[in-house]
Structures are given as structure tokens and as C-alpha cells.
Design a protein around this motif. Structure first.
Motif, PDB file in Angstrom:
ATOM      1  N   UNK A 181       0.751  -1.308  -0.077  1.00  0.00           N
ATOM      2  CA  UNK A 181       0.066   0.062  -0.166  1.00  0.00           C
ATOM      3  C   UNK A 181       0.825   1.423  -0.051  1.00  0.00           C
ATOM      4  N   UNK A 182       2.130   1.193   0.553  1.00  0.00           N
ATOM      5  CA  UNK A 182       2.819   2.222   0.946  1.00  0.00           C
ATOM      6  C   UNK A 182       3.284   2.709  -0.699  1.00  0.00           C
ATOM      7  N   UNK A 185      -0.075   3.727  -3.118  1.00  0.00           N
ATOM      8  CA  UNK A 185      -0.705   4.915  -2.760  1.00  0.00           C
ATOM      9  C   UNK A 185       0.159   6.112  -3.338  1.00  0.00           C
ATOM     10  N   UNK A 186       1.467   6.089  -2.996  1.00  0.00           N
ATOM     11  CA  UNK A 186       2.434   7.106  -3.398  1.00  0.00           C
ATOM     12  C   UNK A 186       2.425   7.357  -4.673  1.00  0.00           C
ATOM     13  N   UNK A 189      -1.317   8.371  -6.104  1.00  0.00           N
ATOM     14  CA  UNK A 189      -1.654   9.608  -6.036  1.00  0.00           C
ATOM     15  C   UNK A 189      -0.872  10.524  -6.669  1.00  0.00           C
ATOM     16  N   UNK A 220       9.929  11.154  -4.710  1.00  0.00           N
ATOM     17  CA  UNK A 220       9.000  10.301  -3.872  1.00  0.00           C
ATOM     18  C   UNK A 220       9.159   8.940  -4.558  1.00  0.00           C
ATOM     19  N   UNK A 223      12.714   7.596  -3.484  1.00  0.00           N
ATOM     20  CA  UNK A 223      12.719   7.428  -2.057  1.00  0.00           C
ATOM     21  C   UNK A 223      11.933   5.738  -1.814  1.00  0.00           C
ATOM     22  N   UNK A 224      10.703   5.789  -2.519  1.00  0.00           N
ATOM     23  CA  UNK A 224       9.903   4.707  -2.170  1.00  0.00           C
ATOM     24  C   UNK A 224      10.611   3.412  -2.838  1.00  0.00           C
ATOM     25  N   UNK A 226      13.865   2.863  -2.845  1.00  0.00           N
ATOM     26  CA  UNK A 226      14.736   2.697  -2.027  1.00  0.00           C
ATOM     27  C   UNK A 226      14.225   1.931  -0.793  1.00  0.00           C
ATOM     28  N   UNK A 227      12.999   2.505  -0.280  1.00  0.00           N
ATOM     29  CA  UNK A 227      12.516   2.030   0.819  1.00  0.00           C
ATOM     30  C   UNK A 227      11.936   0.522   0.597  1.00  0.00           C
ATOM     31  N   UNK A 231      13.559  -2.260   3.170  1.00  0.00           N
ATOM     32  CA  UNK A 231      12.572  -3.003   3.814  1.00  0.00           C
ATOM     33  C   UNK A 231      12.851  -4.557   3.736  1.00  0.00           C
ATOM     34  N   UNK A 271       8.678   0.435  11.154  1.00  0.00           N
ATOM     35  CA  UNK A 271       7.596   0.547  10.129  1.00  0.00           C
ATOM     36  C   UNK A 271       6.565  -0.509  10.383  1.00  0.00           C
TER      37      UNK A 271
ATOM     38  N   UNK B  61       9.039   6.858   4.918  1.00  0.00           N
ATOM     39  CA  UNK B  61       8.279   6.053   5.759  1.00  0.00           C
ATOM     40  C   UNK B  61       7.055   7.033   6.281  1.00  0.00           C
ATOM     41  N   UNK B  64       4.520   8.470   3.632  1.00  0.00           N
ATOM     42  CA  UNK B  64       3.506   7.515   2.770  1.00  0.00           C
ATOM     43  C   UNK B  64       2.203   7.752   3.482  1.00  0.00           C
ATOM     44  N   UNK B  67       0.051  10.586   2.190  1.00  0.00           N
ATOM     45  CA  UNK B  67      -0.428  10.416   0.944  1.00  0.00           C
ATOM     46  C   UNK B  67      -1.300   9.358   0.741  1.00  0.00           C
ATOM     47  N   UNK B  68      -1.477   8.402   1.735  1.00  0.00           N
ATOM     48  CA  UNK B  68      -2.643   7.300   1.946  1.00  0.00           C
ATOM     49  C   UNK B  68      -3.773   8.377   2.119  1.00  0.00           C
TER      50      UNK B  68
END
Lengths: 271, 85
Positions: A181-182, A185-186, A189, A220, A223-224, A226-227, A231, A271, B61, B64, B67-68
Motif C-alpha cells: 500500500x505504501x 498509494x504514493x 496519488x 518520492x 525514495x519509495x 529505495x524503501x 525493507x 515500520x 516512511x 507515505x 499520501x494514503x
């Protein structure tokens, strides 16, 4: 799902083929293939111009990414014999190119479809459980859930342990959900806001917020990607910890604190 | 008041609350992360690179979540699933 905006409608539906059990989002497949094509072309170009010793600018950039991720993996996993680097670097490159593809006018990101991100998340969490069983053994894998905490008061039949094991199971289930979902949605949106800015602002001033938002989307997207990768690596590092490792860690822990390795897994725990 | 108007109005209020509270929480979180990064850099300037990487992970983190919230708010405003057809 149609979005009503001031000038006309923004369609966020994916064009589909087929009915429910085998419904295919055509644009996602199409854009995923484009991303794969871009990656193959990058790899072929890189191989053709490969120079040892004095890399060009392009080769230097890719080598920089790969070396950065390799050092991250080495710091996080330590000396465990897990060949995670090829998978993690592939994941990172795929998600990065996929996030950036949606910023080009006629393309859409494959990652703005929840199916793509859930697929990626199930893959990385499946990998985590595979390595977890491999390193701890089937018995140790189940036993781990009951040894998270040692509460002072165990209660009759050790029921506090069962409660904490249930909480741990909930945490395990929430991991793929939050991972997917992270990312979804990033990106979703981000693309929606571009369409909304174009339709809500007058054409004369629309480029100003549009450009600002696209610059933010580039940040974004990177970064997403990479995250997600980080993770995945950190979850696998946590999932393959054995009791032997913990003892070893405490012995040599003092020299390690404050650096990236300890802290990244701390972030992943939060997280 | 018609059902449609009620649902529309409440959805607008919900979207506003969602975005405001999401931004509030994310602002506090971002502020904490950046202030600690600045503190750490001031104390140990040679750790700036790794601290910056960690800060971006933390900010990513945290970012996010609003944004959700923005996604769900846009869904409520423009494609309300509660709205009768």
C-alpha cells in the motif's frame, strides 16, 4: 471509478480484458513490459560500453547504485550466506524505472496498479519466510513466534506467550499489506495529482504547481523504490536471526552502534 | 436535507479532517526526524552521509501516511463509494 473534475472527467480505471477469475489490466501488462524492455536495453548498452578501470558517466552511475546497495546488504546481513544482492538490486531497478515511467506524458507507472505492488510484496515476504525456515529449521521457525518476549509473569499454561505469538502473527500479516500500500498509494496519488492540477488550474498557471509536483514525484519515486528494497533486506535480516547470532551480536555490538546497519533495522522495526 | 447532500457534506468534512490530521501527524514526525538529524550532524559531522540516508528513509516512511490519507480523501470527494447512484 471515475473522478469528476471541473473540466471533464479523469478516468482512473484500468482497461481490462476478460472476466473476474482471469481479469487482465492491459495497460499494466503493457507498461511492465516497457519497463522490462528499458532495463534490458540499459543492460545491453552498459555491456557494450563496458570499460574496466575508467568507467564512463553512465557506467559510473549504475556502478554507484549497485555498490551502494551491496554495501547496504553487507552491513545489514553481516556474514550470512544469503545471495540476496541480485534480487534486491533487480527489485530496486525495476521499481525505480517503473516509478519514473509514469512521469513521462503518454506512459503510466506499472506501480500505480495495486496488483503489481501486491505481487512484489508477496514475492519479498515469501522470500523472507523461505529464508526464515531455511535458517531456523521448521521447528525453530515455529518456536521463534513463542519466544519473542519473556514476560516475568508467565500465567497459567503460558498464555501470555500465546497472546504475544498472536501479535507477532498479526505483524507478519501486516508486512506485505503495508509494503504494497505504501508504494501503490504514493505512485497512484502522484499521477492523480498531476491530472487534477491540469484540470483544476487555469491553463496559464497550471505548469507552476505541475512542475513543483513532478519534481516532488521524482523524489518520492526514488525514495519509495529505495524503501521497498531496504525493507525487504531488513525483514530478511530480521527473519534469519537465530539465537546464536544474538549472542554473537551482543559480544561485538559496541563497535557497531551508530552506523547504518543497526539503525536501518531499527527503522524497519518501527515500520 | 436529502441523503445525497448529507453524504456529500459529511464526505467533505471527513476529507478535510483526514488531510489536516494526516498533515499534523506527518509534520510532527518529519520535524522530529530532521531535528535529530541536525543534532547528530552537529555533534558528529563525519556521519552526515549515513545520517542523511537514514533521514530520507524515515521521511519516506512518514510521508507515505498523509499520501494514503490524500488518496482516500480524493476518493471520498470525487468518486464517493457511499453516494447512491
Amino acid at each position: 471509478m471515475r473522478l469528476l473534475a471541473s473540466s471533464g472527467q479523469i478516468d482512473v480505471n484500468h482497461p481490462t480484458v476478460g472476466t473476474w477469475p482471469l481479469q487482465i489490466n492491459v495497460d499494466t501488462i503493457y507498461n511492465t513490459l516497457i519497463v522490462c524492455g528499458i532495463l534490458v536495453v540499459i543492460a545491453l548498452l552498459l555491456r557494450r560500453n563496458l570499460r574496466e578501470g575508467r568507467p564512463g558517466r553512465f557506467q559510473g552511475a549504475v556502478e554507484g547504485i549497485i555498490e551502494f546497495l551491496q554495501s547496504l546488504i553487507k552491513d545489514t546481513l553481516g556474514t550470512k550466506p544469503i545471495a540476496i544482492a541480485p534480487i534486491a538490486i533487480s527489485l530496486f531497478m525495476f521499481i525505480l524505472i517503473a516509478n519514473f515511467l509514469g512521469l513521462l506524458p503518454i506512459f503510466k507507472s506499472p506501480t500505480n496498479d495495486i496488483n503489481t505492488t501486491i505481487g512484489l510484496a508477496i514475492f519479498s515476504i515469501g522470500l523472507l519466510h523461505f529464508y526464515s525456515v531455511k535458517f531456523r529449521g521448521p521447528v525453530g521457525y515455529v518456536k521463534h513466534y513463542f519466544s519473542i518476549v519473556q514476560p516475568k509473569w508467565k500465567g497459567p499454561w503460558g498464555w501470555t506467550r500465546i497472546v504475544f505469538a498472536l501479535l507477532e502473527v498479526i505483524q507478519e500479516v501486516s508486512r506485505p499489506v503495508t509494503l504494497s500500500f505504501r508504494l501503490y498509494f504514493n505512485i497512484f496519488v502522484g499521477e492523480l495529482m498531476v491530472a487534477l492540477i491540469i484540470s483544476l488550474f487555469p491553463a496559464v498557471i497550471a505548469p507552476v504547481p505541475g512542475v513543483i509536483w513532478v519534481l516532488f514525484s521524482i523524489f518520492v519515486g526514488g525514495v519509495q523504490a529505495f524503501i521497498f528494497t531496504m525493507l525487504t533486506i531488513a525483514y530478511i535480516a530480521m527473519g534469519t536471526e537465530t539465537s546464536h547470532d544474538d549472542e554473537h551480536h551482543e559480544e561485538s555490538g559496541s563497535g557497531h552502534h551508530g552506523g547504518v546497519p543497526v539503525a536501518t533495522s531499527d527503522v524497519a522495526r518501527a515500520a | 436535507m436529502t441523503d445525497k447532500g448529507l453524504i456529500l457534506g459529511l464526505s467533505a468534512v471527513a476529507a478535510g479532517l483526514m488531510l489536516g490530521l494526516g498533515a499534523l501527524g506527518a509534520g510532527i514526525g518529519d520535524g522530529l526526524v530532521s531535528s535529530r538529524t541536525v543534532e547528530g550532524t552537529a555533534r558528529q559531522p563525519e556521519a552526515r552521509g549515513s545520517l542523511l540516508t537514514l533521514m530520507f528513509i524515515g521521511v519516506g516512511l512518514i510521508e507515505a501516511l498523509p499520501i494514503i490519507a490524500l488518496g482516500i480523501a480524493l476518493l471520498l470527494l470525487f468518486a464517493n463509494p457511499l453516494q447512491p447512484k
